[in-house]
Design a protein around this motif. Sequence first.
Motif, mmCIF file in Angstrom:
data_model
loop_
_atom_site.group_PDB
_atom_site.id
_atom_site.type_symbol
_atom_site.label_atom_id
_atom_site.label_comp_id
_atom_site.label_asym_id
_atom_site.label_seq_id
_atom_site.Cartn_x
_atom_site.Cartn_y
_atom_site.Cartn_z
ATOM 1 N N VAL A 78 0.867 -1.178 0.000
ATOM 2 C CA VAL A 78 0.000 0.000 0.000
ATOM 3 C C VAL A 78 0.906 1.231 0.000
ATOM 4 O O VAL A 78 1.795 1.361 0.850
ATOM 5 N N TYR A 79 0.686 2.124 -0.963
ATOM 6 C CA TYR A 79 1.516 3.316 -1.106
ATOM 7 C C TYR A 79 0.707 4.590 -0.866
ATOM 8 O O TYR A 79 -0.485 4.658 -1.194
ATOM 9 N N PHE A 80 1.383 5.589 -0.326
ATOM 10 C CA PHE A 80 0.771 6.901 -0.102
ATOM 11 C C PHE A 80 1.056 7.784 -1.314
ATOM 12 O O PHE A 80 2.190 7.857 -1.783
ATOM 13 N N ARG A 81 0.019 8.479 -1.802
ATOM 14 C CA ARG A 81 0.171 9.382 -2.944
ATOM 15 C C ARG A 81 0.762 10.709 -2.460
ATOM 16 O O ARG A 81 0.051 11.591 -1.974
ATOM 17 N N ALA A 82 2.060 10.857 -2.587
ATOM 18 C CA ALA A 82 2.743 12.032 -2.054
ATOM 19 C C ALA A 82 2.262 13.332 -2.708
ATOM 20 O O ALA A 82 2.109 14.355 -2.037
ATOM 21 N N ARG A 83 2.016 13.296 -4.015
ATOM 22 C CA ARG A 83 1.617 14.535 -4.710
ATOM 23 C C ARG A 83 0.220 15.001 -4.309
ATOM 24 O O ARG A 83 -0.122 16.181 -4.507
ATOM 25 N N PHE A 98 -0.759 15.257 -1.325
ATOM 26 C CA PHE A 98 -0.650 16.034 -0.092
ATOM 27 C C PHE A 98 -0.010 17.389 -0.406
ATOM 28 O O PHE A 98 1.107 17.449 -0.914
ATOM 29 N N PRO A 99 -0.692 18.489 -0.108
ATOM 30 C CA PRO A 99 -0.142 19.826 -0.420
ATOM 31 C C PRO A 99 1.164 20.079 0.332
ATOM 32 O O PRO A 99 1.321 19.719 1.487
ATOM 33 N N ASP A 100 2.100 20.697 -0.331
ATOM 34 C CA ASP A 100 3.354 21.120 0.293
ATOM 35 C C ASP A 100 4.223 19.943 0.746
ATOM 36 O O ASP A 100 5.005 20.072 1.685
ATOM 37 N N TYR A 101 4.093 18.806 0.092
ATOM 38 C CA TYR A 101 4.944 17.659 0.441
ATOM 39 C C TYR A 101 6.417 18.040 0.262
ATOM 40 O O TYR A 101 6.806 18.601 -0.759
ATOM 41 N N GLY A 102 7.229 17.735 1.266
ATOM 42 C CA GLY A 102 8.657 18.039 1.202
ATOM 43 C C GLY A 102 9.046 19.354 1.846
ATOM 44 O O GLY A 102 10.231 19.688 1.912
ATOM 45 N N HIS A 103 8.042 20.114 2.353
ATOM 46 C CA HIS A 103 8.357 21.441 2.886
ATOM 47 C C HIS A 103 9.270 21.369 4.113
ATOM 48 O O HIS A 103 10.148 22.223 4.288
ATOM 49 N N LEU A 104 9.069 20.374 4.980
ATOM 50 C CA LEU A 104 9.891 20.270 6.184
ATOM 51 C C LEU A 104 11.369 20.200 5.832
ATOM 52 O O LEU A 104 12.210 20.826 6.482
ATOM 53 N N ALA A 105 11.697 19.414 4.803
ATOM 54 C CA ALA A 105 13.091 19.272 4.372
ATOM 55 C C ALA A 105 13.487 20.346 3.373
ATOM 56 O O ALA A 105 14.627 20.360 2.891
ATOM 57 N N HIS A 106 12.521 21.256 3.050
ATOM 58 C CA HIS A 106 12.764 22.361 2.119
ATOM 59 C C HIS A 106 13.278 21.828 0.779
ATOM 60 O O HIS A 106 14.263 22.310 0.224
ATOM 61 N N GLN A 107 12.545 20.808 0.280
ATOM 62 C CA GLN A 107 12.893 20.204 -0.998
ATOM 63 C C GLN A 107 11.681 20.235 -1.923
ATOM 64 O O GLN A 107 10.535 20.085 -1.479
ATOM 65 N N TRP A 127 7.911 1.742 7.394
ATOM 66 C CA TRP A 127 8.648 2.333 8.514
ATOM 67 C C TRP A 127 7.957 3.579 9.072
ATOM 68 O O TRP A 127 7.814 3.751 10.284
ATOM 69 N N HIS A 128 7.479 4.460 8.195
ATOM 70 C CA HIS A 128 7.015 5.769 8.634
ATOM 71 C C HIS A 128 5.698 5.723 9.398
ATOM 72 O O HIS A 128 5.455 6.541 10.283
ATOM 73 N N ILE A 129 4.856 4.759 9.075
ATOM 74 C CA ILE A 129 3.485 4.759 9.592
ATOM 75 C C ILE A 129 3.428 4.566 11.100
ATOM 76 O O ILE A 129 2.550 5.095 11.787
ATOM 77 N N GLU A 130 4.390 3.797 11.656
ATOM 78 C CA GLU A 130 4.313 3.480 13.086
ATOM 79 C C GLU A 130 4.373 4.735 13.943
ATOM 80 O O GLU A 130 3.649 4.863 14.944
ATOM 81 N N CYS A 131 5.253 5.690 13.581
ATOM 82 C CA CYS A 131 5.406 6.880 14.411
ATOM 83 C C CYS A 131 4.153 7.754 14.373
ATOM 84 O O CYS A 131 3.765 8.334 15.394
ATOM 85 N N SER A 132 3.517 7.857 13.215
ATOM 86 C CA SER A 132 2.266 8.616 13.134
ATOM 87 C C SER A 132 1.206 8.006 14.036
ATOM 88 O O SER A 132 0.538 8.698 14.807
ATOM 89 N N ASN A 189 7.255 12.191 5.572
ATOM 90 C CA ASN A 189 6.176 11.239 5.319
ATOM 91 C C ASN A 189 5.218 11.144 6.505
ATOM 92 O O ASN A 189 4.005 10.952 6.314
ATOM 93 N N GLU A 190 5.755 11.287 7.707
ATOM 94 C CA GLU A 190 4.870 11.321 8.879
ATOM 95 C C GLU A 190 3.871 12.465 8.776
ATOM 96 O O GLU A 190 2.683 12.299 9.076
ATOM 97 N N ILE A 191 4.352 13.632 8.393
ATOM 98 C CA ILE A 191 3.465 14.793 8.276
ATOM 99 C C ILE A 191 2.362 14.520 7.259
ATOM 100 O O ILE A 191 1.176 14.738 7.532
ATOM 101 N N ALA A 192 2.754 14.027 6.100
ATOM 102 C CA ALA A 192 1.786 13.812 5.022
ATOM 103 C C ALA A 192 0.700 12.823 5.438
ATOM 104 O O ALA A 192 -0.501 13.099 5.318
ATOM 105 N N GLN A 193 1.100 11.661 5.950
ATOM 106 C CA GLN A 193 0.096 10.637 6.282
ATOM 107 C C GLN A 193 -0.724 11.019 7.512
ATOM 108 O O GLN A 193 -1.929 10.730 7.586
ATOM 109 N N SER A 194 -0.092 11.699 8.494
ATOM 110 C CA SER A 194 -0.816 12.076 9.712
ATOM 111 C C SER A 194 -1.863 13.137 9.418
ATOM 112 O O SER A 194 -3.022 13.030 9.861
#
Length: 473
Positions: A141-146, A148-157, A209-214, A241-246
């Motif tokens: 199961v994959y998350f559609r990153a695009r 989610f608005p502003d994906y990558g902003h935390l890392a400024h990428q 990996w990312h889902i557990e922390c959310s 990824n935590e931000i996007a899925q959460s």
Amino acid sequence: MIHVFNTMTRTKELFKPLQAGIVNMYVCGPTVYNYIHIGNARSAIAFDTIRRYFEYAGYQVNYVSNFTDVDDKIIKAARTAGISEHELTTKFEQAFIEDTLPLNIKPATVRPLATEHINEIIKFVADLITQGYAYVAKGDVYFRARKFPDYGHLAHQNIDDLEIGASERLDDGELARKEDPVDFAVWKGANPDEAITWDSPWGPGRPGWHIECSVMAIKYLGDTIDIHGGGQDLAFPHHTNEIAQSEAHTGKKFANYWLHNGFVTVGDDNEKMSKSLGNFVTVHDLLNEVEPQALRLMMATTHYRRPLAYTKTAIAEATQVVKRLQTAYTNLDFRLQQDDASPVEDSNLAAQVTAFKLKFMQAMDDDFNVANAMTVINDFTTALNVYAKATNVSSLTGHDALREFAAEVMVLGVNVQPSLDEENTKWIDEKVATRDAAKKAKDYAQADMIRAELKAQGIILEDTAQGTRWKKE
């Protein structure tokens, strides 16, 4: 007022908790497949110091930090060791506790395991699919990153740059399964030979990996938390990824402040620690070589956002500083126990203590500026040493000074108070009394012999105007 540097905005911001007097804080913990290295310890110490300062400042801190106990590295390490994944992770969960205890890292309020939250993870993933944020692809199961608005902003990428990098890293099979190279796994379908799997609506598998922390941050701290922390290498992709899925799941802001600690370099050449360079250092091994409180102080007094250089010289210097702090405490404590100590308040010392506390808090309020805080502690140390030699001392104000001094130093994780068991030290006191009697009788040969005997066992005697005192070498 405490200001923190928020990675999301790249500015220092006034810290405003969601609930007055309470800090809800989530810090990513280690993947438990080996002993923790000093990079793991650096993160644990940095955020323990931040936690301790919030508590010193009067906050209640709900501190949640996880163990990742299901992961590709764990599966590989368990196979290599010829044991089950559970046996492996249980061993290194316990090792983490044993290795961090000497470093005065406080236990987390909650230390959740990914494998104990599978049902919550499956429900979380199902909701993402229902909302159209995630999709099933051959058991994954994959998350559609695009989406989610502003994906990558935390890392400024920029997401287009991230797509290029992702395309280069993926194998052909995974690239074919994904709608977009930047999409990330929230559930991984099991390979036929994998023993550690759980049933799900999408077939057998395990969490990404990312889902557990959310899931665990939201479960224990709420939809929005005050602070989320971890190493700077986690800003992307893990925290991104935590931000996007959460936020896709809750529709709310995930964390108000993002704090990231810097890397650890090893040796005088300041090389980044890595197994390939042969400079990989585990805390488990290091604790057999260095004094734990010196290691703690050395790591705690480098600002959490800056790179930390681990060198033998730095450890040696920290060892001497710890001794100086502890000696200042025990010197004054010994002086205050003498019969001539006054019960009346000393207004001059009280004013000094108040000034030191104010300066210490001003330093730490500035994004936990431990370097400036340590300057205050050094001045405080000097003041205690001077007061211990004063003709007249106040037991009341002197003990207030010691309590404040110990509290400030403990923010950095160093305990200056004697911790030796009374029964185990009774023989030392008896030896000291015998030596005092020998000196009174002018039997200096016996007095010198007792001093040498104690020194051979690591006990140093100091003759003061108030009598003989001892300390461990």
